[in-house]
Design an enzyme around this catalytic site. Sequence first.
Site, PDB file in Angstrom:
ATOM      1  N   SER A 254      90.961  83.656  26.626  1.00  0.00           N
ATOM      2  CA  SER A 254      90.681  83.703  25.096  1.00  0.00           C
ATOM      3  C   SER A 254      90.386  85.027  24.764  1.00  0.00           C
ATOM      4  CB  SER A 254      89.532  82.702  24.868  1.00  0.00           C
ATOM      5  OG  SER A 254      88.540  83.241  25.233  1.00  0.00           O
ATOM      6  N   LYS A 255      89.953  85.303  23.451  1.00  0.00           N
ATOM      7  CA  LYS A 255      89.542  86.619  23.071  1.00  0.00           C
ATOM      8  C   LYS A 255      88.188  87.089  23.787  1.00  0.00           C
ATOM      9  CE  LYS A 255      91.806  87.528  18.577  1.00  0.00           C
ATOM     10  NZ  LYS A 255      91.764  86.360  17.754  1.00  0.00           N
TER      11      LYS A 255
END
Length: 492
Positions: A254-255
């Site tokens: 994820s980010k």
Amino acid sequence: MSQPIRVRFAPSPTGHLHIGGARTALFNYLFAKKQGGTFILRLEDTDVERSTEASVQMILSDMKWLGLTWDEGPEVGGEYGPYRQSGRSAIYESKIMQLVEAGKAYFCFCTPEEVEVHRLAAAEKGEQLKYAGTCRTLSLEAAKARAAQGEPYAIRFKAPQEGETIIQDLIRGRVVFDNTILDDFVIVRTTGVPTYNFAVVIDDAAMKITHIIRGDDHLSNTPKQICLYQALDEPLPEFAHVPMILGPDKTRLSKRHGATSVGAYAEAGYLPEAMINSLALLGWAYDDKTTLFSQAELEAKFTLDKVSKNPAVFDLRKLSWMNGQYIRSIPEPEYIERSIEWLAQTGIIQLPLDDIKQNYVTQVVKIVRDKYKLLSELPEQVEYFFKEPELEKIDEKARNKLESMQENPDLFKALHAKLGMLKSFFVSAQEVALKDFIEEQQVKFGVLAHPLRVCLTGRMQSPGVFEIMEILGQDVVLERLAAGLRLVGINI
Ligand code: GLU
């Protein structure tokens, strides 16, 4: 004769092309290439609210940047188009009616509130959250009559309530789903727009897709899709669900782990070759040792049996190491072209370049080639070739080196004079001259080279001083040395 291989990458244009999507696209692409098959790009834009044209454009341009060209799809067309689901409504409508008329799907007039009430009741009893089946037994005539009066409806698939649905997954092996978990899922929303599970089956069947290679987040959709194939009397494709991608801390990518979109990597100065190589290794391995594969090698070597069932870890450090390898190994003309493009984009140079400047920039980018890993680091690497170093602003260590010239001002004045007398400024000529000079003056090379490097570049680390001097040219070298000397109070 065996059936021609046809695979597809089917992104939903609701954002960027992500690492996971790009890896799915690549595996499909490689699978097709290896077997002389067809790679299809299809845009799944049935989620009208979240799909955007901007996302379509980003996905297409990121795919092209990666070199994943499609044989059929948007822009190139093909026999089975259109390749955007929003353009395929008529195809879906005929299939919906086919299912409804055959009693395999039905009109559902339950409001979202009613469906929710049933779901909550089921949840309270600890039962599975399934549609209660209220409209399952409505006769088609009655349903059509209600629809004709304008009552809103969705269309649900009459899912089997018993037995098993079995997937022979090419990566996961045999996966068995108990049909009691299947819901009478919606295939057409009240808005008239078909749902993913329905449209994907209609399209994959219509486009004669032979292998569905996609992320294993879709494994749980597969029994529904298989039931639809069966209801439509369509032959089943093969399924291959690739494992998910994790960050180095083993949680879903994820980010938090850094950029996840392909576009962000392009902007950060990664090369598409390095991206392709790294993406290929997310879940696929040829053997235990080999890590560097060109796209052509991947096209020749990729097979699904070497895709692991286990999640893959995306490690940014590996990617930037890989990028450094590619910066050094792509063919030189390509390296030069891309470096020039990058320097122009960042405003370090202006295009077009005349022959003299072209030659200058070429020499510059060549001597720093093994000094950096990302194209985005290039401007910083070469800055001093395009503007004078700001010697007033250099760090303390570099400043100390400059000041070391005060210990022997005459030596550096003589060095300036010596460099000024050279008839040729090629590395070889400088080397001979400087060797003589060192002997005459009885000093070590470093005593001269370190401060000279700081005068020329403003830094302690750089490629060889002779190479730098050859590129900068005699006039600039003399000016910069004089400026360095002046700054520490030695006037020439
Ligand atoms: N549009 C779906 C997605 O982006 C495609 C899934 C599939 O390949 O079936 O997740």
